[in-house]
Design a protein around this motif. Sequence first.
Motif, PDB file in Angstrom:
ATOM      1  N   ALA A   1      -3.041  -8.727  -7.159  1.00 34.38           N
ATOM      2  CA  ALA A   1      -1.788  -8.954  -7.875  1.00 34.38           C
ATOM      3  C   ALA A   1      -2.069  -8.778  -9.356  1.00 34.38           C
ATOM      4  O   ALA A   1      -3.135  -9.154  -9.843  1.00 34.38           O
ATOM      5  CB  ALA A   1      -1.236 -10.355  -7.593  1.00 34.38           C
ATOM      6  N   LYS A   2      -1.094  -8.181 -10.026  1.00 27.73           N
ATOM      7  CA  LYS A   2      -1.227  -7.948 -11.462  1.00 27.73           C
ATOM      8  C   LYS A   2       0.005  -8.521 -12.158  1.00 27.73           C
ATOM      9  O   LYS A   2       1.128  -8.197 -11.780  1.00 27.73           O
ATOM     10  CB  LYS A   2      -1.343  -6.448 -11.749  1.00 27.73           C
ATOM     11  N   PRO A   3      -0.214  -9.345 -13.179  1.00 24.52           N
ATOM     12  CA  PRO A   3       0.914  -9.919 -13.904  1.00 24.52           C
ATOM     13  C   PRO A   3       1.499  -8.939 -14.914  1.00 24.52           C
ATOM     14  O   PRO A   3       0.826  -8.014 -15.371  1.00 24.52           O
ATOM     15  CB  PRO A   3       0.293 -11.117 -14.614  1.00 24.52           C
TER      16      PRO A   3
ATOM     17  N   GLU B   1       1.570  -6.436  12.485  1.00 21.51           N
ATOM     18  CA  GLU B   1       0.635  -6.344  11.365  1.00 21.51           C
ATOM     19  C   GLU B   1       1.322  -5.558  10.263  1.00 21.51           C
ATOM     20  O   GLU B   1       1.954  -4.541  10.529  1.00 21.51           O
ATOM     21  CB  GLU B   1      -0.641  -5.617  11.778  1.00 21.51           C
ATOM     22  N   VAL B   2       1.203  -6.070   9.033  1.00 21.53           N
ATOM     23  CA  VAL B   2       1.832  -5.410   7.897  1.00 21.53           C
ATOM     24  C   VAL B   2       0.823  -5.298   6.761  1.00 21.53           C
ATOM     25  O   VAL B   2       0.119  -6.257   6.454  1.00 21.53           O
ATOM     26  CB  VAL B   2       3.087  -6.186   7.422  1.00 21.53           C
ATOM     27  N   ASP B   3       0.781  -4.125   6.170  1.00 17.98           N
ATOM     28  CA  ASP B   3      -0.028  -3.855   4.984  1.00 17.98           C
ATOM     29  C   ASP B   3       0.945  -3.292   3.965  1.00 17.98           C
ATOM     30  O   ASP B   3       1.531  -2.231   4.192  1.00 17.98           O
ATOM     31  CB  ASP B   3      -1.127  -2.847   5.329  1.00 17.98           C
ATOM     32  N   TYR B   4       1.174  -4.024   2.875  1.00 17.90           N
ATOM     33  CA  TYR B   4       2.197  -3.599   1.928  1.00 17.90           C
ATOM     34  C   TYR B   4       1.723  -3.802   0.497  1.00 17.90           C
ATOM     35  O   TYR B   4       1.151  -4.836   0.163  1.00 17.90           O
ATOM     36  CB  TYR B   4       3.486  -4.405   2.138  1.00 17.90           C
ATOM     37  N   ASP B   5       1.963  -2.805  -0.346  1.00 19.17           N
ATOM     38  CA  ASP B   5       1.709  -2.974  -1.772  1.00 19.17           C
ATOM     39  C   ASP B   5       2.796  -2.264  -2.559  1.00 19.17           C
ATOM     40  O   ASP B   5       3.364  -1.275  -2.112  1.00 19.17           O
ATOM     41  CB  ASP B   5       0.326  -2.444  -2.167  1.00 19.17           C
ATOM     42  N   TRP B   6       3.080  -2.812  -3.708  1.00 17.51           N
ATOM     43  CA  TRP B   6       4.002  -2.201  -4.636  1.00 17.51           C
ATOM     44  C   TRP B   6       3.583  -2.593  -6.040  1.00 17.51           C
ATOM     45  O   TRP B   6       3.368  -3.771  -6.330  1.00 17.51           O
ATOM     46  CB  TRP B   6       5.442  -2.643  -4.379  1.00 17.51           C
ATOM     47  N   PHE B   7       3.454  -1.589  -6.906  1.00 18.95           N
ATOM     48  CA  PHE B   7       3.131  -1.803  -8.309  1.00 18.95           C
ATOM     49  C   PHE B   7       4.100  -0.948  -9.127  1.00 18.95           C
ATOM     50  O   PHE B   7       4.340   0.211  -8.792  1.00 18.95           O
ATOM     51  CB  PHE B   7       1.682  -1.397  -8.620  1.00 18.95           C
ATOM     52  N   GLU B   8       4.649  -1.534 -10.161  1.00 17.20           N
ATOM     53  CA  GLU B   8       5.549  -0.797 -11.049  1.00 17.20           C
ATOM     54  C   GLU B   8       4.816   0.411 -11.609  1.00 17.20           C
ATOM     55  O   GLU B   8       3.606   0.361 -11.809  1.00 17.20           O
ATOM     56  CB  GLU B   8       6.029  -1.715 -12.191  1.00 17.20           C
TER      57      GLU B   8
ATOM     58  N   ALA C   1       1.825  -6.260  -6.572  1.00 19.45           N
ATOM     59  CA  ALA C   1       0.958  -6.996  -5.651  1.00 19.45           C
ATOM     60  C   ALA C   1       0.702  -6.186  -4.390  1.00 19.45           C
ATOM     61  O   ALA C   1       1.454  -5.273  -4.053  1.00 19.45           O
ATOM     62  CB  ALA C   1       1.581  -8.341  -5.290  1.00 19.45           C
ATOM     63  N   ASP C   2      -0.372  -6.571  -3.705  1.00 17.66           N
ATOM     64  CA  ASP C   2      -0.824  -5.924  -2.474  1.00 17.66           C
ATOM     65  C   ASP C   2      -1.098  -7.021  -1.442  1.00 17.66           C
ATOM     66  O   ASP C   2      -1.813  -7.981  -1.746  1.00 17.66           O
ATOM     67  CB  ASP C   2      -2.100  -5.127  -2.773  1.00 17.66           C
TER      68      ASP C   2
ATOM     69  N   ARG D   1       6.507 -10.704  -7.872  1.00 16.99           N
ATOM     70  CA  ARG D   1       7.556 -11.368  -7.087  1.00 16.99           C
ATOM     71  C   ARG D   1       8.416 -10.339  -6.358  1.00 16.99           C
ATOM     72  O   ARG D   1       8.808 -10.550  -5.211  1.00 16.99           O
ATOM     73  CB  ARG D   1       8.415 -12.263  -7.976  1.00 16.99           C
ATOM     74  N   ARG D   2       8.697  -9.233  -7.030  1.00 21.76           N
ATOM     75  CA  ARG D   2       9.454  -8.165  -6.371  1.00 21.76           C
ATOM     76  C   ARG D   2       8.665  -7.635  -5.174  1.00 21.76           C
ATOM     77  O   ARG D   2       9.216  -7.454  -4.085  1.00 21.76           O
ATOM     78  CB  ARG D   2       9.737  -7.050  -7.368  1.00 21.76           C
ATOM     79  N   ALA D   3       7.379  -7.400  -5.377  1.00 16.65           N
ATOM     80  CA  ALA D   3       6.524  -6.927  -4.278  1.00 16.65           C
ATOM     81  C   ALA D   3       6.493  -7.954  -3.154  1.00 16.65           C
ATOM     82  O   ALA D   3       6.503  -7.594  -1.969  1.00 16.65           O
ATOM     83  CB  ALA D   3       5.113  -6.647  -4.789  1.00 16.65           C
ATOM     84  N   THR D   4       6.481  -9.233  -3.508  1.00 16.76           N
ATOM     85  CA  THR D   4       6.451 -10.309  -2.511  1.00 16.76           C
ATOM     86  C   THR D   4       7.720 -10.296  -1.660  1.00 16.76           C
ATOM     87  O   THR D   4       7.653 -10.415  -0.434  1.00 16.76           O
ATOM     88  CB  THR D   4       6.289 -11.672  -3.213  1.00 16.76           C
ATOM     89  N   ARG D   5       8.858 -10.136  -2.290  1.00 11.60           N
ATOM     90  CA  ARG D   5      10.124 -10.076  -1.535  1.00 11.60           C
ATOM     91  C   ARG D   5      10.147  -8.866  -0.604  1.00 11.60           C
ATOM     92  O   ARG D   5      10.569  -8.962   0.548  1.00 11.60           O
ATOM     93  CB  ARG D   5      11.317 -10.047  -2.493  1.00 11.60           C
ATOM     94  N   GLN D   6       9.692  -7.731  -1.108  1.00 19.66           N
ATOM     95  CA  GLN D   6       9.673  -6.520  -0.295  1.00 19.66           C
ATOM     96  C   GLN D   6       8.700  -6.671   0.885  1.00 19.66           C
ATOM     97  O   GLN D   6       9.008  -6.250   2.007  1.00 19.66           O
ATOM     98  CB  GLN D   6       9.302  -5.311  -1.157  1.00 19.66           C
TER      99      GLN D   6
END
Length: 160
Positions: free
Chosen positions: A77-79, A120-127, A104-105, A143-148
């Motif tokens: 996770a990156k702030p 099983e889910v593997d998910y990451d999203w970074f702006e 976050a990943d 937080r956006r990545a967490t919701r997704q």
Amino acid sequence: MIKQSILTLGLLALAAGTAQAATISIGYSESFQEKLEDDLGEREGERLKEYVTQSLERAFEKRGVDAARLDVTIEDAKPNRPTFEQLSQRPGLDFGRSISIGGADFTAVAYDEAGNVLAEVDYDWFENDLRDVIGSGTWSDARRATRQFANRMAKSLDTQ
């Protein structure tokens, strides 16, 4: 090897007639654990765990799904803004003007009561655009990545 820091919570009843989830275990990858200890601050990990738990509860309730056990790993996770720990370690950082691309990943495995894998889910999203970070809080992109991630986990259980 993953260092597990387990947060066990009873989920809220998701819908009438739906069983209550037994546990959500949230841990960190070894590299993210080190990042928390050395840079971000360990309290930030607890904040992220709260975001993950809340997002999963909402997503599961919305879809009317459940699992007996859910093991989640925060891989990274990156702030968007400096954490309190970073501000104290580096006086040159400015909470109001120091910004970065965040996100976050996650990886997760959902189990039924017999211990069988449900999903099983593997998910990451970074702006990917710093212009979209203006006005963000410390963990806005994470937080956006967490919701997704939570929505994807709930959707994977909905197809069961």
